[in-house]
Motif scaffolding. Structure first.
Motif, PDB file in Angstrom:
ATOM      1  N   ASN A 215       0.845  -1.195   0.000  1.00  0.00           N
ATOM      2  CA  ASN A 215       0.000   0.000   0.000  1.00  0.00           C
ATOM      3  C   ASN A 215       0.882   1.246   0.000  1.00  0.00           C
ATOM      4  O   ASN A 215       1.708   1.424   0.896  1.00  0.00           O
ATOM      5  CB  ASN A 215      -0.912   0.024   1.229  1.00  0.00           C
ATOM      6  CG  ASN A 215      -1.848  -1.170   1.274  1.00  0.00           C
ATOM      7  OD1 ASN A 215      -2.616  -1.391   0.351  1.00  0.00           O
ATOM      8  ND2 ASN A 215      -1.761  -1.946   2.340  1.00  0.00           N
ATOM      9  N   TYR A 217       0.731   5.279   0.135  1.00  0.00           N
ATOM     10  CA  TYR A 217      -0.111   6.445   0.419  1.00  0.00           C
ATOM     11  C   TYR A 217       0.592   7.677  -0.141  1.00  0.00           C
ATOM     12  O   TYR A 217       1.737   7.969   0.229  1.00  0.00           O
ATOM     13  CB  TYR A 217      -0.341   6.571   1.918  1.00  0.00           C
ATOM     14  CG  TYR A 217      -1.091   5.394   2.496  1.00  0.00           C
ATOM     15  CD1 TYR A 217      -2.477   5.394   2.573  1.00  0.00           C
ATOM     16  CD2 TYR A 217      -0.409   4.252   2.927  1.00  0.00           C
ATOM     17  CE1 TYR A 217      -3.171   4.289   3.091  1.00  0.00           C
ATOM     18  CE2 TYR A 217      -1.092   3.157   3.434  1.00  0.00           C
ATOM     19  CZ  TYR A 217      -2.467   3.180   3.504  1.00  0.00           C
ATOM     20  OH  TYR A 217      -3.145   2.086   4.005  1.00  0.00           O
ATOM     21  N   ILE A 237      -8.555   8.766  -0.024  1.00  0.00           N
ATOM     22  CA  ILE A 237      -8.869   8.537   1.389  1.00  0.00           C
ATOM     23  C   ILE A 237      -9.834   9.623   1.846  1.00  0.00           C
ATOM     24  O   ILE A 237      -9.477  10.805   1.922  1.00  0.00           O
ATOM     25  CB  ILE A 237      -7.592   8.557   2.248  1.00  0.00           C
ATOM     26  CG1 ILE A 237      -6.599   7.483   1.783  1.00  0.00           C
ATOM     27  CG2 ILE A 237      -7.934   8.357   3.724  1.00  0.00           C
ATOM     28  CD1 ILE A 237      -7.075   6.068   1.935  1.00  0.00           C
ATOM     29  N   LYS A 254       0.394   2.486  10.993  1.00  0.00           N
ATOM     30  CA  LYS A 254      -0.590   3.542  10.723  1.00  0.00           C
ATOM     31  C   LYS A 254       0.116   4.729  10.064  1.00  0.00           C
ATOM     32  O   LYS A 254       1.288   4.991  10.333  1.00  0.00           O
ATOM     33  CB  LYS A 254      -1.257   4.006  12.010  1.00  0.00           C
ATOM     34  CG  LYS A 254      -1.903   2.893  12.822  1.00  0.00           C
ATOM     35  CD  LYS A 254      -2.300   3.392  14.204  1.00  0.00           C
ATOM     36  CE  LYS A 254      -2.776   2.263  15.101  1.00  0.00           C
ATOM     37  NZ  LYS A 254      -3.055   2.698  16.477  1.00  0.00           N
ATOM     38  N   ILE A 266      -4.599   7.259   9.242  1.00  0.00           N
ATOM     39  CA  ILE A 266      -5.102   6.316   8.239  1.00  0.00           C
ATOM     40  C   ILE A 266      -4.638   4.929   8.641  1.00  0.00           C
ATOM     41  O   ILE A 266      -3.436   4.688   8.775  1.00  0.00           O
ATOM     42  CB  ILE A 266      -4.578   6.658   6.830  1.00  0.00           C
ATOM     43  CG1 ILE A 266      -4.911   8.113   6.465  1.00  0.00           C
ATOM     44  CG2 ILE A 266      -5.159   5.699   5.800  1.00  0.00           C
ATOM     45  CD1 ILE A 266      -4.240   8.586   5.195  1.00  0.00           C
ATOM     46  N   GLU A 267      -5.562   4.031   8.852  1.00  0.00           N
ATOM     47  CA  GLU A 267      -5.233   2.661   9.223  1.00  0.00           C
ATOM     48  C   GLU A 267      -5.205   1.779   7.987  1.00  0.00           C
ATOM     49  O   GLU A 267      -5.965   1.988   7.035  1.00  0.00           O
ATOM     50  CB  GLU A 267      -6.240   2.129  10.239  1.00  0.00           C
ATOM     51  CG  GLU A 267      -6.211   2.878  11.562  1.00  0.00           C
ATOM     52  CD  GLU A 267      -7.227   2.335  12.558  1.00  0.00           C
ATOM     53  OE1 GLU A 267      -8.068   1.506  12.160  1.00  0.00           O
ATOM     54  OE2 GLU A 267      -7.168   2.739  13.736  1.00  0.00           O
ATOM     55  N   LYS A 268      -4.344   0.785   8.011  1.00  0.00           N
ATOM     56  CA  LYS A 268      -4.193  -0.116   6.878  1.00  0.00           C
ATOM     57  C   LYS A 268      -5.516  -0.809   6.567  1.00  0.00           C
ATOM     58  O   LYS A 268      -6.227  -1.254   7.461  1.00  0.00           O
ATOM     59  CB  LYS A 268      -3.124  -1.174   7.178  1.00  0.00           C
ATOM     60  CG  LYS A 268      -2.849  -2.115   6.017  1.00  0.00           C
ATOM     61  CD  LYS A 268      -1.764  -3.120   6.370  1.00  0.00           C
ATOM     62  CE  LYS A 268      -1.518  -4.083   5.224  1.00  0.00           C
ATOM     63  NZ  LYS A 268      -0.473  -5.081   5.551  1.00  0.00           N
ATOM     64  N   GLY A 269      -5.830  -0.839   5.291  1.00  0.00           N
ATOM     65  CA  GLY A 269      -7.049  -1.505   4.860  1.00  0.00           C
ATOM     66  C   GLY A 269      -8.272  -0.618   4.844  1.00  0.00           C
ATOM     67  O   GLY A 269      -9.339  -1.024   4.377  1.00  0.00           O
ATOM     68  N   LYS A 270      -8.148   0.599   5.361  1.00  0.00           N
ATOM     69  CA  LYS A 270      -9.285   1.515   5.397  1.00  0.00           C
ATOM     70  C   LYS A 270      -9.118   2.614   4.353  1.00  0.00           C
ATOM     71  O   LYS A 270      -7.998   3.024   4.038  1.00  0.00           O
ATOM     72  CB  LYS A 270      -9.457   2.108   6.790  1.00  0.00           C
ATOM     73  CG  LYS A 270      -9.802   1.064   7.846  1.00  0.00           C
ATOM     74  CD  LYS A 270     -10.139   1.700   9.175  1.00  0.00           C
ATOM     75  CE  LYS A 270     -10.557   0.642  10.210  1.00  0.00           C
ATOM     76  NZ  LYS A 270     -10.915   1.238  11.508  1.00  0.00           N
ATOM     77  N   GLU A 271     -10.236   3.092   3.855  1.00  0.00           N
ATOM     78  CA  GLU A 271     -10.215   4.121   2.824  1.00  0.00           C
ATOM     79  C   GLU A 271     -10.821   5.421   3.317  1.00  0.00           C
ATOM     80  O   GLU A 271     -11.303   6.240   2.550  1.00  0.00           O
ATOM     81  CB  GLU A 271     -10.956   3.612   1.578  1.00  0.00           C
ATOM     82  CG  GLU A 271     -10.272   2.394   0.966  1.00  0.00           C
ATOM     83  CD  GLU A 271     -11.011   1.829  -0.236  1.00  0.00           C
ATOM     84  OE1 GLU A 271     -12.093   2.370  -0.567  1.00  0.00           O
ATOM     85  OE2 GLU A 271     -10.521   0.862  -0.840  1.00  0.00           O
ATOM     86  N   GLU A 272     -10.762   5.601   4.628  1.00  0.00           N
ATOM     87  CA  GLU A 272     -11.205   6.850   5.233  1.00  0.00           C
ATOM     88  C   GLU A 272     -10.362   7.120   6.477  1.00  0.00           C
ATOM     89  O   GLU A 272      -9.693   6.235   6.995  1.00  0.00           O
ATOM     90  CB  GLU A 272     -12.697   6.806   5.608  1.00  0.00           C
ATOM     91  CG  GLU A 272     -13.061   5.881   6.762  1.00  0.00           C
ATOM     92  CD  GLU A 272     -13.128   4.418   6.379  1.00  0.00           C
ATOM     93  OE1 GLU A 272     -12.903   3.560   7.263  1.00  0.00           O
ATOM     94  OE2 GLU A 272     -13.385   4.123   5.191  1.00  0.00           O
ATOM     95  N   SER A 274      -9.389   7.422  10.154  1.00  0.00           N
ATOM     96  CA  SER A 274      -9.850   6.650  11.309  1.00  0.00           C
ATOM     97  C   SER A 274      -9.933   7.488  12.580  1.00  0.00           C
ATOM     98  O   SER A 274     -10.826   7.287  13.409  1.00  0.00           O
ATOM     99  CB  SER A 274      -8.911   5.465  11.559  1.00  0.00           C
ATOM    100  OG  SER A 274      -8.889   4.595  10.455  1.00  0.00           O
TER     101      SER A 274
END
Length: 442
Positions: A215, A217, A237, A254, A266-272, A274
């Protein structure tokens, strides 16, 4: 009498023979005792370097030596200089032989890429009045400076213009260019592996990146995007709008991004986004601490220590007025703070360098670079400290236009009672985007 004399002589001879045989039985063989010593104390080295190995041998008898590397004999001297240009792990074997036997000792020796450890200075170049190419300079741990190392290792090919940031992860180095180019190279050799352009063509002037597994960013003029290497997808994101044009931090899996008066997570696997942590002033710097938490500076003149697991603030220090002014969120693309342990350095875009020892809440003025280095008129980006040896690096230029060619990479040593200029490399900078220490990516 003659008979008894013969018996006596026989007994004396028998006893002497028995004693001689008994002495032979007591003889203890003494094969050599052997070990391998590195005169430098290390058994790992960069390619094109060398390690001097010494045979340590204990033997009362004449002894011969034989060195071999991966089974191939290389020397018979007591001192052996190990040299290898090919990366990898080698087995060095020392065999000692005397009349009573043969004994061997072995040691592994690692040869790693010559760029694995050290300091990089990334120059973004410029596109005004003719392109000035981006380039990468390198200072090895011995202080040897090499210019244009990416170009040297890739047959003269230049880095993409306006390369703004780099990140090292899993033995790869990633460069992001504002011209929508992501370049991936081997982090030890700088040999180019792949370039992504079409896959990120929708970004608008990307400037910073963080790599977490596959990933990536990437921060651009809109916010932060997630580029997945697995399927080459590019996803925005949500909630990252307005992410500041500055270095992001990766801690505890993170991604931390500065945005106005907040640090967003931003946490891994999330698209918003956190989590959002608010501060008193605009956030001017976020960097990973040595204990794998987060340093945060903000424009109110404060530096905070934040726990990355529960986002609590363990301590906040307010700096004295002059140093506090340097914590404003300027247009610099690098953080306002740099740290070695709990000692932080601040300069913003000025030639004056301050040191803040966080545990003591102690701030000291260290030096005005203009007093020790010529042509320090414009400080480009911010001061950086080597997290291993404490060297403090300041990049400066004489001015813009033709004066951009007159510049300094100045390295200061603040370990003594008075500041010293440890090294000064002149006229290598071309709009420096930042100073990067490989150790900060470990």
């Amino acid at each position: 009498m003659k008979k008894y004399s013969l018996i006596f002589l026989f007994l004396v001879g028998f006893i002497a023979l028995f004693s001689a045989c008994n002495d032979d039985d007591k003889y203890i063989p003494t094969p050599p005792v052997v070990s391998i010593e590195s005169l430098s104390g290390v058994f790992a080295m960069p390619q094109e370097d060398s390690i001097i190995l010494k045979a340590k041998v204990e033997s009362p008898l004449e002894t011969t030596l034989r060195w071999s590397v991966n089974g191939e004999e290389t020397s018979t001297d007591s001192i052996y200089t190990f040299k290898m240009n090919d990366l990898g792990n080698y087995e060095v074997k020392l065999t000692a032989t005397n009349a009573d036997g043969e004994v061997s000792a072995t040691t592994p020796v690692e040869v790693y890429g010559k760029y694995k450890y050290g300091t990089f200075i990334l120059n973004e170049g410029a596109s005004l009045r003719g392109d000035i190419a981006s380039k990468l300079s390198f200072i090895n741990p011995k202080g040897i400076f090499t210019d244009s190392v990416y170009q040297k290792e890739n047959n003269g090919e230049m880095l993409k213009l306006l390369s703004q940031d780099l990140f090292i992860s899993s033995n790869k180095m990633y460069f992001i260019s504002q011209r929508n180019t992501l370049t991936v190279v081997n982090a030890e050799t700088l040999k180019k592996e792949i370039i992504y352009e079409d896959e990120i063509k929708d970004l608008v002037a990307p400037t910073h990146l963080v790599v977490l597994d596959d990933n990536i960013y990437i921060r651009d003029n809109k916010g932060v995007y997630l580029f997945k290497l697995s399927d080459k997808s590019l996803t925005f994101i949500e909630g990252s709008n307005g992410a500041r044009k500055n270095t992001m931090a990766l801690v505890d899996g993170k991604v931390f991004v500065s945005k106005g008066k907040s640090v967003v997570v931003i946490e891994k696997g999330k698209e918003e986004i956190s989590h959002t942590i608010d501060f008193e002033g605009n956030v001017s710097g976020i960097i990973k601490s040595a204990d794998k938490n987060l340093w945060v500076s903000d424009a109110s003149g404060k530096i905070s220590k934040m726990n990355v697991k529960d986002y609590s603030i363990s301590q906040t220090n307010e700096l004295p007025t002059e140093a506090a002014k340097l914590l404003t969120a300027s247009y610099a693309a690098a953080p306002s703070i740099s740290a070695k342990g709990d000692t932080l350095y601040i300069s913003a875009l000025q030639s004056k360098i301050y040191r803040h020892i966080f545990s003591k809440n102690q701030t000291d003025f260290m030096v005005d670079a203009k007093e020790m280095v010529e042509n320090v008129n414009i400080v480009y980006n911010t001061v950086s400290v080597n997290p291993i040896n404490g060297d403090v690096i300041l990049n400066s230029i004489k001015g813009y236009g033709e004066n951009i060619a007159v510049n300094n990479i100045s390295i200061f040593d603040f370990s003594g009672s008075e500041p010293t200029l440890k090294a000064n490399y002149e006229n290598y900078l071309r709009y420096p985007a930042g100073t990067f220490f490989t150790y900060n990516f470990e």
